[in-house]
Every structure is written in structure tokens, then in C-alpha cells.
Design an enzyme around this catalytic site. Structure first.
Site, short mmCIF file in Angstrom:
data_model
loop_
_atom_site.label_atom_id
_atom_site.label_comp_id
_atom_site.label_asym_id
_atom_site.label_seq_id
_atom_site.Cartn_x
_atom_site.Cartn_y
_atom_site.Cartn_z
CG LEU A 114 -1.98 -1.10 1.27
CD1 LEU A 114 -2.78 -0.99 2.57
CD2 LEU A 114 -2.90 -1.04 0.07
CG LEU A 163 -2.53 -5.63 -1.36
CD1 LEU A 163 -3.36 -6.75 -0.72
CD2 LEU A 163 -3.39 -4.40 -1.59
CG ASP A 194 -3.32 -6.06 3.04
OD1 ASP A 194 -2.53 -7.00 2.80
OD2 ASP A 194 -2.97 -4.87 2.96
#
Length: 309
Positions: A114, A163, A194
Site C-alpha cells: 500500500l 499487499l 490484508d
């Protein structure tokens, strides 16, 4: 605006400048990798490339090649704009005659996860609203991978972080450059996992190794990642591109119905579980990002990155 937000806003410009400079240094130190030079040349010279801002899409014989090449973020990190472009390219590949998708990256970094600089800038305005928007963007991005019916093959040329690493088990085959490495240091970022990593990491590597990555942020070499099932095969850097393309062309010569139905059989019992995991993870992220403590953790992470460089 509370005191924490005020202080955070006052320090963001300094944080952004310092981290950006550090990231540029990170890229410059790795410009000599032969895979990257050939790939950059290939992308520039390919007339069939579709033009996006943050990715390059090349329609080839039997497959679509999507390359992360971000302009709106450093180190191929993911913000909503980047994620939307990847989703758009996948949507096109799902509808056309592509038998599969090859996902890789331009440069020496695969994906740094991210884009925290992007997120922090927005969280200082309205934490509740922006945290909801950010969580929704991640939910939609991850669901695109979960629901994609054709095989997704990933060529990891360099570091895959956050991620950028957690989406790999949502793909079907992962090939890595010997110099690549993998890390999900979520607690260091001040966030929770995530990309369905809370389900897929324990499935592929066992609970103990998954916890080491998700809680302790253990960094895996390409060979270690292969040994734990996160990566399918590891190739020597000097021949990485050739090895990938030979295998991709072999797959692209297969019957498309066989490829799609084979993937469906492997994934048939996982789709609902993964969508539910994605929903749970995004709800927790929204809660953390919407809190003063969450903002403080991310600011401290940025400050540490500045101190490192």
C-alpha cells in the site's frame, strides 16, 4: 481537528519528502538487474502496449501481460488509482480471447504494498470517511483476484511487500527471480493483514510460519518462499525473463476451456471463504485507520523510514 491529527498534518510534508528520497535511493541501488533493463526496453518498443498511467498492458498471442509501472506512487506501491487500473486491465482480459494473464513489474521492485504516503495525506482530512474509501478500494481490488476465472501467472522480479506479497496466493502460479524477497510487516506498518493472507498464508505454509510473517514480519528469500509454498519456482536473474516467457507461451498454447475449468476445480471450495476473509480484513483495516492510534502508528512508521535513510 484533534491534537494528533494537527501534529500529523504538520509533519506529513517532511515525512513524504524523506520517504520519497529514500525510495528513490532504493530503486537506484538496483538498476543494474538485467531483467529490468530488458523489460524496460521491451515495454518501450512494443507498439501493441495499451496506455495507462500506472501500468502497462500488452496483448500478446494467447495472453495479456500486465506490468506494474507506477507514476502516481513510488516502488510500484498500490493506491486506489493503481488498483483501479489493474482491475480494468483484468476486466478486459476476462472478456477478450486471452487464455491467461501474466502479472509482473517494470523496474527492480515488484510491489511495495500500500502507498502509505497517499493514505496518510487523506486520513488527516477526515479519518472516518477516508478510511472507509480506502478499505473499499482494497476490498474491490482483492475481490477482482478472487473472482477472476482465467489463470493468473505472476513473475516476481524483486521485493514483494505487504499487499504485494499477500495477493500472490490468490494467483495460480508464482515464479520468482532469485533476487526477489517477500515480507508482510503489518505490525511495523501499524495495520492488520490484508489480501486474504489471514486465510491463505496458514493454508499454504502452516500456522507457525504464517504467524511469523504476519505478526513478526519475517522476510523470506525467494528460495525460502518457494520452500514454504508461496512461490512455485525460482529462476536465475540472468535468465529470468526467458524462463518466464517460455513457460507462459507453453501455457498459452493450451485449450482455454481446459485452463479455465482446471482453475475452477482447484478453487471451487475457496471463493466464498476468501470473499468473507477479505470482508473481515477490510473491516478491521477501516477500524484501525479510522482511529487516532492507527494514524499515530503510520506516522511513526514513516518517521522511522526517514531516520533509516
Amino acid at each position: 481537528m484533534d491534537a494528533l491529527t494537527a501534529n500529523g498534518t504538520a509533519t506529513i510534508q517532511t515525512s513524504v519528502t524523506g520517504v520519497t528520497a529514500g525510495k528513490r535511493k532504493f530503486i537506484d541501488d538496483r538498476r543494474d538487474q538485467p531483467f529490468d533493463k530488458r523489460l524496460r526496453f521491451s515495454v518501450r518498443q512494443t507498439e501493441s502496449a495499451y496506455r495507462y498511467r500506472d501500468i502497462v498492458v500488452r496483448k500478446q498471442d494467447g495472453f495479456t501481460h500486465i506490468l506494474l509501472s507506477t507514476k502516481s506512487s513510488e516502488n510500484n506501491s498500490l493506491n486506489p488509482e493503481v488498483m483501479k487500473e489493474v482491475q480494468s486491465a483484468l476486466s478486459t482480459a476476462a472478456a477478450d480471447d486471452s487464455k491467461l494473464v501474466l502479472l509482473s513489474a517494470v523496474g527492480s521492485v515488484f510491489c511495495c504494498g500500500l502507498d502509505f504516503i497517499y493514505f496518510i495525506r487523506r486520513l488527516t482530512d477526515d479519518r472516518k470517511r477516508e478510511s472507509t474509501k480506502m478499505a473499499d478500494a482494497i476490498r474491490n481490488f482483492v475481490n477482482t483476484f478472487i473472482q477472476f476465472k482465467k489463470p493468473i501467472i505472476v513473475a516476481v522480479n524483486g521485493p514483494a511487500i505487504g499487499l504485494g506479497a499477500s495477493i500472490l496466493p490468490l494467483c495460480d502460479v508464482v515464479w520468482a527471480n532469485e533476487k526477489a524477497w517477500f515480507q508482510t510487516p503489518y505490525t511495523t506498518f501499524g495495520q492488520s493483514p490484508d489480501g486474504c493472507s489471514t486465510v491463505m498464508f496458514p493454508k499454504i505454509m502452516g500456522g507457525a510460519s504464517a504467524n511469523e510473517m504476519l505478526l513478526s514480519g519475517r522476510k523470506l528469500t525467494a528460495q525460502e518462499a518457494c520452500g514454504k509454498g508461496l512461490v512455485s519456482q525460482v529462476f536465475w536473474p540472468g535468465t529470468f525473463t526467458q524462463e518466464v516467457m517460455v513457460r507462459i507461451k507453453e501455457l498459452a498454447s493450451c485449450n482455454p476451456v481446459v485452463l479455465e475449468e482446471s482453475k475452477a476445480l482447484v478453487r471451487c471450495n475457496m471463493k466464498m471463504e476468501l470473499e468473507q476473509a477479505n470482508e473481515r480484513e477490510c473491516e478491521v483495516l477501516k477500524k484501525i485507520w479510522g482511529s487516532a492510534q492507527g494514524m499515530d502508528s503510520m506516522l511513526k512508521y514513516l518517521q522511522r523510514k526517514i531516520d533509516e535513510f
